[in-house]
Design an enzyme around this catalytic site. Structure first.
Site, PDB file in Angstrom:
ATOM      1  N   CYS A  79       1.409  -1.464  -0.161  1.00  7.87           N
ATOM      2  CA  CYS A  79       0.058  -0.227  -0.281  1.00  7.87           C
ATOM      3  C   CYS A  79       1.151   1.138  -0.256  1.00  7.87           C
ATOM      4  CB  CYS A  79      -0.778  -0.188   1.239  1.00  7.87           C
ATOM      5  SG  CYS A  79      -2.140   0.829   1.043  1.00  7.87           S
ATOM      6  N   HIS A 167      -3.605  -5.109   0.324  1.00  9.17           N
ATOM      7  CA  HIS A 167      -2.961  -5.691   1.710  1.00  9.17           C
ATOM      8  C   HIS A 167      -2.727  -7.138   1.521  1.00  9.17           C
ATOM      9  CE1 HIS A 167      -2.766  -1.992   4.164  1.00  9.17           C
ATOM     10  NE2 HIS A 167      -3.421  -1.626   3.452  1.00  9.17           N
ATOM     11  N   GLU A 169      -1.865  -9.032   3.955  1.00 11.46           N
ATOM     12  CA  GLU A 169      -1.566  -9.656   5.225  1.00 11.46           C
ATOM     13  C   GLU A 169      -3.158 -10.142   6.503  1.00 11.46           C
ATOM     14  OE1 GLU A 169      -1.643  -4.975   5.596  1.00 11.46           O
ATOM     15  OE2 GLU A 169      -0.255  -6.247   4.281  1.00 11.46           O
TER      16      GLU A 169
END
Length: 509
Positions: A79, A167, A169
């Protein structure tokens, strides 16, 4: 550690999630502020640049000095990190109508890129960005796109540098673990050998080297962190460790004898101290939560110091500090504001001229439990819900008295045992009963009553930083309510807390 990943933190709310995902790939990693990170050495296999609440176009945008990293170590920008690697090396980032928030699908994937190996077409990803990469530097290549974003992911042609606009994660990126695994395994060349067993071996060796023949004292709480820390220290120094468990009169029902009994099987040298009267006497008349915490903390230090001074050759104070505590103290924005005082042994090291040893300071909570199981600690300890250091002192709202503590203990005991009996305990992160400083009218038999109200609290969470109220079955809550009111004289009303964190906290005080 033989190999590790550095994560440079730009202030993202997801930075800890990146670290947790890297650790789940059995690779050790460390989080450091973008403007204060160690010079990479031979143990560093790669670097991840986190997201950020800032825009790369802001005057005060966080700009790291990665001159000693870029092109020399594999890099993954996520990001903001991806936007920085584009914007600051010849590309263009703008605030545009193409920004995305929430779920998106990758409709174009370059499967020849090692970063996106085995990632399926139309894989769902999670976007959270106001700025968009409009153009890339000359030697950058797009490797994934969505319907709205052309540059969903990119690679640098002549070096192992990659950027993801999404993202990987977070849970909503369905193949995020695959993408991070590709980066760690295929691009960084990590051997993925960081396991609970390897952590135990390396930590015990380091503790033996550091402590030598010195003796250590540690305050046990009966909880996960202090128990695992104690077992690691016990493996390193054996009888050189003495543990102190203080009964402050604010523990759960039967907790003091139960916890002491549970430690017998572990071979630990534990001193139990009954200090109930001292704590309760000093809490008389105090109603403000912060003052209660300070009183409890002050008395703990005094009792602990008194007992520790009876021991000989003590040079170290063991603590169960875990990695989120460490990250918090060195975050990009500095230590977070005080939401509440924490009950620990603050001040003791200086007062007693002790050095501090923290064998768990590299681990997240779930990793602490895994290490505990590998150490042979029973699930009755490792599976326990977190319990606040001040104990029932902050679950009895308002002034704390011996009778109010008894009411809270009885209600809490019925609630917790009920969760266990109905197979709900392991579905809940933390639960307890709060005795409210109000009384309500009730009817029992033919008599009117004017008794206390108890609020039951149960939440689900992964690390306690955020939490949702647990949607327990209505029939279960009904039965627990009836049992508390019927068995605990002094309580005639039970309510259930359905607020989440944030905005509420898990504890009421």
């Amino acid at each position: 550690m033989s190999e590790k990943i550095l994560i440079l933190d730009f202030g993202s709310q997801y930075t800890q999630l990146i670290a947790r995902n890297v650790r789940e790939n059995n690779v050790y990693c460390e989080i450091h502020p973008f403007n204060s990170f160690p010079e990479p050495d031979e143990s560093v296999k790669g670097v991840i640049l986190s997201g950020s609440p800032f825009s790369v176009r802001d005057d005060k945008a966080p700009i790291p000095d990665i001159s000693g990293i870029k092109g020399k170590y594999p890099i993954l920008g996520i990001c903001y990190g991806a936007q920085y690697l584009a914007h600051n090396f010849g590309g263009e980032v703008k605030n545009s109508d193409s920004r995305e928030y929430g779920r998106a699908l990758l409709n174009s994937i370059d499967h020849s890129s090692p970063l996106l190996k085995n990632v399926r077409m139309n894989s769902q990803v999670w976007m959270s960005h106001g700025d968009t990469i409009m153009s890339l530097p000359e030697n950058y290549t797009v490797i994934a796109s969505t319907d709205n974003i052309k540059v969903g992911a990119y690679a640098v042609n002549d070096e192992a540098t990659y950027g993801l606009q999404f993202h990987p994660e977070v849970y909503h990126t369905t193949e995020g673990k695959q993408i991070l695994g590709n980066f760690l395994r295929d691009i960084c060349g990590c051997h993925q050998q960081w396991t609970p067993e390897s952590f135990i071996d390396s930590t015990v060796k380091e503790l033996r080297r550091k402590l030598g023949d010195d003796h250590v004292v540690l305050g046990l709480s009966g909880g996960v962190d202090s128990s695992v820390a104690a077992m690691l220290l016990h493996r390193a120094v054996g009888d050189g460790l003495t543990c102190i468990f203080v009964d402050n009169g604010l523990l759960r029902k039967n907790e003091f004898p139960d916890v002491l009994e549970s430690y017998k099987d572990l071979g630990l040298n534990v001193i139990g101290v009954d200090a109930r009267k001292k704590f309760l006497d000093d809490l008389a008349g105090i109603t403000e939560p912060e003052e209660k915490r300070k009183s409890i903390g002050k008395n703990f230090i005094e009792v602990f110091e008194h007992e520790a001074k009876k021991l000989k050759n003590i040079k170290w104070l063991g603590q169960g500090t875990i990695y989120p505590d460490v990250i918090e103290s060195v975050s990009v924005n500095g230590p977070s504001m005080t939401i509440k005082s924490h009950h620990n042994v603050g001040g003791l090291p200086e007062k007693m001229h002790l050095r501090v040893v923290e064998p768990l300071r590299l681990l997240f909570k779930d990793e602490v439990r895994k290490v505990g199981y590998s150490l042979g600690i029973s699930s009755s300890i490792l599976g326990r819900h977190p319990f606040p250091g001040p104990g029932l002192g902050i679950r009895v709202l308002g002034e704390v008295t011996e009778e109010k503590v008894r009411l809270a203990q009885e209600a809490d005991h019925i609630f917790i045992q009920g969760l266990r009996n109905y197979g709900l305990y392991d579905r809940v992160w933390q639960a307890g009963a709060m005795l409210l400083p109000v009384q309500s009218v009730g009817v029992m038999g033919d008599e009117r009553t004017y008794e206390y109200v108890v609020a039951l609290r149960a939440v689900t969470a992964t690390d306690g930083m955020t939490a949702d109220w647990a949607n327990l079955p209505a029939m279960f809550l009904s039965r627990i309510s009836n049992e508390i009111i019927n068995k605990v004289k002094g309580i005639n009303r039970v309510v259930y807390d359905i607020s989440s964190k944030p905005p509420a906290t898990i504890e009421w005080e």
